[in-house]
Write a protein that holds these residues in place. Structure first.
Motif, PDB file in Angstrom:
ATOM      1  N   ALA A 192       0.810  -1.224   0.000  1.00 40.61           N
ATOM      2  CA  ALA A 192       0.000   0.000   0.000  1.00 40.61           C
ATOM      3  C   ALA A 192       0.840   1.271   0.000  1.00 40.61           C
ATOM      4  CB  ALA A 192      -0.936  -0.013   1.205  1.00 40.61           C
ATOM      5  N   VAL A 193       2.045   1.222   0.581  1.00 39.81           N
ATOM      6  CA  VAL A 193       2.846   2.443   0.700  1.00 39.81           C
ATOM      7  C   VAL A 193       3.852   2.613  -0.440  1.00 39.81           C
ATOM      8  CG1 VAL A 193       2.601   2.505   3.202  1.00 39.81           C
ATOM      9  CG2 VAL A 193       4.573   1.319   2.199  1.00 39.81           C
ATOM     10  N   GLU A 194       3.836   1.701  -1.409  1.00 36.25           N
ATOM     11  CA  GLU A 194       4.759   1.817  -2.539  1.00 36.25           C
ATOM     12  C   GLU A 194       4.370   2.969  -3.461  1.00 36.25           C
ATOM     13  OE1 GLU A 194       4.658  -1.887  -4.585  1.00 36.25           O
ATOM     14  OE2 GLU A 194       6.303  -2.748  -3.405  1.00 36.25           O
ATOM     15  N   GLY A 195       5.364   3.451  -4.219  1.00 40.07           N
ATOM     16  CA  GLY A 195       5.115   4.433  -5.257  1.00 40.07           C
ATOM     17  C   GLY A 195       4.808   5.809  -4.711  1.00 40.07           C
ATOM     18  N   ASP A 196       4.496   6.731  -5.622  1.00 40.24           N
ATOM     19  CA  ASP A 196       4.303   8.121  -5.250  1.00 40.24           C
ATOM     20  C   ASP A 196       2.888   8.625  -5.477  1.00 40.24           C
ATOM     21  OD1 ASP A 196       6.982   8.292  -4.534  1.00 40.24           O
ATOM     22  OD2 ASP A 196       7.612   8.926  -6.537  1.00 40.24           O
ATOM     23  N   GLU A 197       1.974   7.759  -5.876  1.00 42.97           N
ATOM     24  CA  GLU A 197       0.588   8.175  -6.038  1.00 42.97           C
ATOM     25  C   GLU A 197      -0.032   8.438  -4.666  1.00 42.97           C
ATOM     26  OE1 GLU A 197      -1.184   8.823  -8.857  1.00 42.97           O
ATOM     27  OE2 GLU A 197       0.806   8.642  -9.782  1.00 42.97           O
ATOM     28  N   PRO A 198      -0.864   9.471  -4.529  1.00 45.19           N
ATOM     29  CA  PRO A 198      -1.491   9.741  -3.226  1.00 45.19           C
ATOM     30  C   PRO A 198      -2.299   8.553  -2.726  1.00 45.19           C
ATOM     31  CG  PRO A 198      -1.815  11.588  -4.726  1.00 45.19           C
ATOM     32  CD  PRO A 198      -1.244  10.467  -5.546  1.00 45.19           C
ATOM     33  N   ALA A 199      -2.135   8.227  -1.456  1.00 48.66           N
ATOM     34  CA  ALA A 199      -2.872   7.120  -0.865  1.00 48.66           C
ATOM     35  C   ALA A 199      -3.004   7.334   0.637  1.00 48.66           C
ATOM     36  CB  ALA A 199      -2.188   5.786  -1.149  1.00 48.66           C
ATOM     37  N   ILE A 200      -4.145   6.936   1.166  1.00 50.29           N
ATOM     38  CA  ILE A 200      -4.422   6.984   2.599  1.00 50.29           C
ATOM     39  C   ILE A 200      -4.550   5.549   3.076  1.00 50.29           C
ATOM     40  CG2 ILE A 200      -5.993   7.790   4.390  1.00 50.29           C
ATOM     41  CD1 ILE A 200      -6.933   9.877   2.159  1.00 50.29           C
ATOM     42  N   ILE A 201      -3.689   5.154   4.002  1.00 49.16           N
ATOM     43  CA  ILE A 201      -3.628   3.774   4.468  1.00 49.16           C
ATOM     44  C   ILE A 201      -4.027   3.748   5.938  1.00 49.16           C
ATOM     45  CG2 ILE A 201      -2.150   1.774   4.841  1.00 49.16           C
ATOM     46  CD1 ILE A 201      -0.895   4.346   2.434  1.00 49.16           C
ATOM     47  N   TYR A 202      -5.065   2.975   6.260  1.00 51.06           N
ATOM     48  CA  TYR A 202      -5.550   2.859   7.627  1.00 51.06           C
ATOM     49  C   TYR A 202      -5.091   1.543   8.249  1.00 51.06           C
ATOM     50  CZ  TYR A 202      -8.760   6.577   6.186  1.00 51.06           C
ATOM     51  OH  TYR A 202      -9.289   7.751   5.719  1.00 51.06           O
ATOM     52  N   ILE A 203      -4.805   1.607   9.547  1.00 50.79           N
ATOM     53  CA  ILE A 203      -4.442   0.430  10.323  1.00 50.79           C
ATOM     54  C   ILE A 203      -5.352   0.369  11.540  1.00 50.79           C
ATOM     55  CG2 ILE A 203      -2.613  -0.707  11.640  1.00 50.79           C
ATOM     56  CD1 ILE A 203      -0.579   0.712   9.839  1.00 50.79           C
ATOM     57  N   ASP A 204      -5.967  -0.805  11.777  1.00 50.78           N
ATOM     58  CA  ASP A 204      -6.885  -0.971  12.901  1.00 50.78           C
ATOM     59  C   ASP A 204      -6.290  -1.748  14.063  1.00 50.78           C
ATOM     60  OD1 ASP A 204      -9.013   0.351  11.638  1.00 50.78           O
ATOM     61  OD2 ASP A 204      -9.667  -1.486  10.622  1.00 50.78           O
ATOM     62  N   SER A 205      -5.245  -2.539  13.812  1.00 47.73           N
ATOM     63  CA  SER A 205      -4.718  -3.449  14.824  1.00 47.73           C
ATOM     64  C   SER A 205      -3.194  -3.346  14.841  1.00 47.73           C
ATOM     65  CB  SER A 205      -5.152  -4.878  14.507  1.00 47.73           C
ATOM     66  OG  SER A 205      -4.685  -5.260  13.224  1.00 47.73           O
TER      67      SER A 205
ATOM     68  N   ILE B 149       9.830  -1.020   6.086  1.00 50.32           N
ATOM     69  CA  ILE B 149       8.640  -0.706   5.312  1.00 50.32           C
ATOM     70  C   ILE B 149       8.923   0.589   4.570  1.00 50.32           C
ATOM     71  CG2 ILE B 149       6.177  -0.201   5.424  1.00 50.32           C
ATOM     72  CD1 ILE B 149       6.259  -1.790   8.157  1.00 50.32           C
ATOM     73  N   ARG B 150       9.253   0.485   3.294  1.00 51.82           N
ATOM     74  CA  ARG B 150       9.665   1.632   2.486  1.00 51.82           C
ATOM     75  C   ARG B 150       8.433   2.420   2.051  1.00 51.82           C
ATOM     76  NH1 ARG B 150      14.407   2.466  -0.711  1.00 51.82           N
ATOM     77  NH2 ARG B 150      14.279   4.563  -1.584  1.00 51.82           N
ATOM     78  N   VAL B 151       8.372   3.692   2.455  1.00 47.04           N
ATOM     79  CA  VAL B 151       7.199   4.530   2.225  1.00 47.04           C
ATOM     80  C   VAL B 151       7.485   5.507   1.095  1.00 47.04           C
ATOM     81  CG1 VAL B 151       5.599   6.180   3.277  1.00 47.04           C
ATOM     82  CG2 VAL B 151       6.587   4.330   4.669  1.00 47.04           C
ATOM     83  N   GLY B 152       6.621   5.537   0.089  1.00 43.12           N
ATOM     84  CA  GLY B 152       6.751   6.473  -1.010  1.00 43.12           C
ATOM     85  C   GLY B 152       6.151   7.832  -0.677  1.00 43.12           C
ATOM     86  N   SER B 153       6.216   8.741  -1.636  1.00 43.56           N
ATOM     87  CA  SER B 153       5.686  10.093  -1.461  1.00 43.56           C
ATOM     88  C   SER B 153       4.162  10.090  -1.411  1.00 43.56           C
ATOM     89  CB  SER B 153       6.148  10.987  -2.605  1.00 43.56           C
ATOM     90  OG  SER B 153       7.551  11.126  -2.626  1.00 43.56           O
ATOM     91  N   ASN B 154       3.618  11.168  -0.839  1.00 43.84           N
ATOM     92  CA  ASN B 154       2.175  11.435  -0.854  1.00 43.84           C
ATOM     93  C   ASN B 154       1.377  10.317  -0.193  1.00 43.84           C
ATOM     94  OD1 ASN B 154       2.662  13.815  -2.511  1.00 43.84           O
ATOM     95  ND2 ASN B 154       3.029  12.368  -4.180  1.00 43.84           N
ATOM     96  N   LYS B 155       1.803   9.961   1.005  1.00 42.78           N
ATOM     97  CA  LYS B 155       1.136   8.900   1.750  1.00 42.78           C
ATOM     98  C   LYS B 155       0.710   9.398   3.131  1.00 42.78           C
ATOM     99  CE  LYS B 155       1.907   5.718  -1.408  1.00 42.78           C
ATOM    100  NZ  LYS B 155       2.471   6.635  -2.423  1.00 42.78           N
ATOM    101  N   SER B 156      -0.466   8.943   3.570  1.00 38.75           N
ATOM    102  CA  SER B 156      -0.896   9.087   4.960  1.00 38.75           C
ATOM    103  C   SER B 156      -1.075   7.696   5.534  1.00 38.75           C
ATOM    104  CB  SER B 156      -2.234   9.835   5.047  1.00 38.75           C
ATOM    105  OG  SER B 156      -2.117  11.170   4.618  1.00 38.75           O
TER     106      SER B 156
END
Length: 339
Positions: A78-91, A100-107
């Motif tokens: 989910a955190v790959e690449g530079d496209e905007p993305a919002i990633i939720y974690i519940d647990s 965990i390599r995080v790309g640009s434009n991520k929450s």
């Protein structure tokens, strides 16, 4: 002065959280470009306070795709690449990934106090515009060994996180909890609890990296809780760093809090400390760093750093007053949001 920063966040929906909010409270002390006055009428603005609000601001994945992940493997994808993305974690996610390599434009957003990552750290390298909020990240001893490591990146906002390891191993078994290196810039760490760790947060990884770091490493630490940490709260080389409204409790661990080296300029305001031996120092490098220190209560700790020149910063912020910091920060800093 009443502390109500982020008080409205608990009522926000997850879709609203994708566009970050920082609420400023009226009738608090406000400081703009170093000038402090009472009865501020600032009513709030989108985005973080501090350096992450500059350079175009930090919005993370706002406007991008949204997904909820339930494993480290899903998070990695989910955190790959530079496209905007919002990633939720519940647990709490755990696994064997080295980093965990995080790309640009991520929450990357935790939805509750039960959200987090154990054993693997977030690695933000050569990226821009990243938000990490409301997560507990702990016991990272793989890859870069940082809970959150930022290299060659700009506009990173770490907010309402709980970062820790344990004290059952030597001081080098883990690395940092939030380290900013290799010319990273425009970073804010706010409302975060650092605890049970030896070396917490680094701005600039070596004395020999002036070519990459000089003129960079603009970092704000606001409203953070530091508990049972030995040192690096933070350690700064070359950078320009603002530390305010922090509460420090050393327990049996508190050696040094703010350590400024290699020409770094640090502004230290409205902090309260208990059980810290050296509140502000410049030591263990060939060249001194510098600090401007005002409105703090260092308890039994001392400031021995040379006087600096950083008397103002180019953004608005609020000072709680050192007498109010403990009540305002303890129990508020950390992954305390319920979304």
């Amino acid at each position: 002065m009443k502390f109500t920063l982020y008080s409205a966040l608990a009522a926000l929906t997850t879709s609203t959280l994708a566009a970050p909010l920082f609420t400023r409270q009226a009738n608090a002390t406000s400081s703009v470009n170093g000038t402090t006055s009472a009865n501020s009428t600032s009513s709030g603005a989108d985005g973080p306070v501090g350096y992450a609000s500059l350079n175009g601001g930090t919005t993370g994945g706002a406007g991008g795709s949204e997904t909820t992940v339930t494993s480290i493997d899903e998070l990695l994808a989910a955190v790959e690449g530079d496209e905007p993305a919002i990633i939720y974690i519940d647990s709490v996610l755990s696994g064997s990934s080295e980093k965990i390599r995080v790309g640009s434009n991520k929450s990357i957003l935790g939805r509750s106090s039960k959200a987090g990552i154990e054993g693997a750290g977030l690695f933000i390298k050569e990226a821009k515009n990243v938000i990490v909020r409301n997560l507990a990240i702990s016991k990272v001893n793989t890859g870069e060994k940082d809970a959150i490591g930022v290299q060659k990146s700009e506009n990173v906002w770490i907010d309402h996180c709980d970062l820790s390891s344990d004290l059952d191993h030597g001081k080098d078994y883990y690395d940092g909890l939030a380290d900013f290196t290799h010319g990273s810039d425009y970073i804010t760490v706010s409302n975060t609890k650092f605890h049970d760790h030896y070396k917490a947060s680094l701005c600039g990884h070596t004395d020999s990296n002036a070519d990459e770091d000089a003129g960079k490493l603009h970092v704000t630490y606001a409203n953070n809780h530091w508990a049972n940490i030995n040192s690096r709260m933070p350690l700064v080389r070359f950078g320009t760093v603002h530390v305010f409204n922090g509460y420090y409790e050393g327990g049996s661990m508190g050696d040094s809090a703010v350590n400024t080296r290699m020409g770094a300029q640090v502004l230290v305001e409205s902090n309260a400390m208990a059980g810290i031996k050296d509140a502000v120092v410049s030591e263990y490098s060939d060249e001194d760093g510098y600090a401007v220190v005002r409105g703090n209560d260092f308890g039994e700790g001392a400031n021995t750093a040379p006087e600096g020149t950083l008397t103002s910063v180019p953004y608005e912020y609020e000072l709680l007053g050192s007498e109010n910091v403990e009540a305002a920060v303890v129990g508020v800093a950390g992954n305390t949001l319920t979304l």
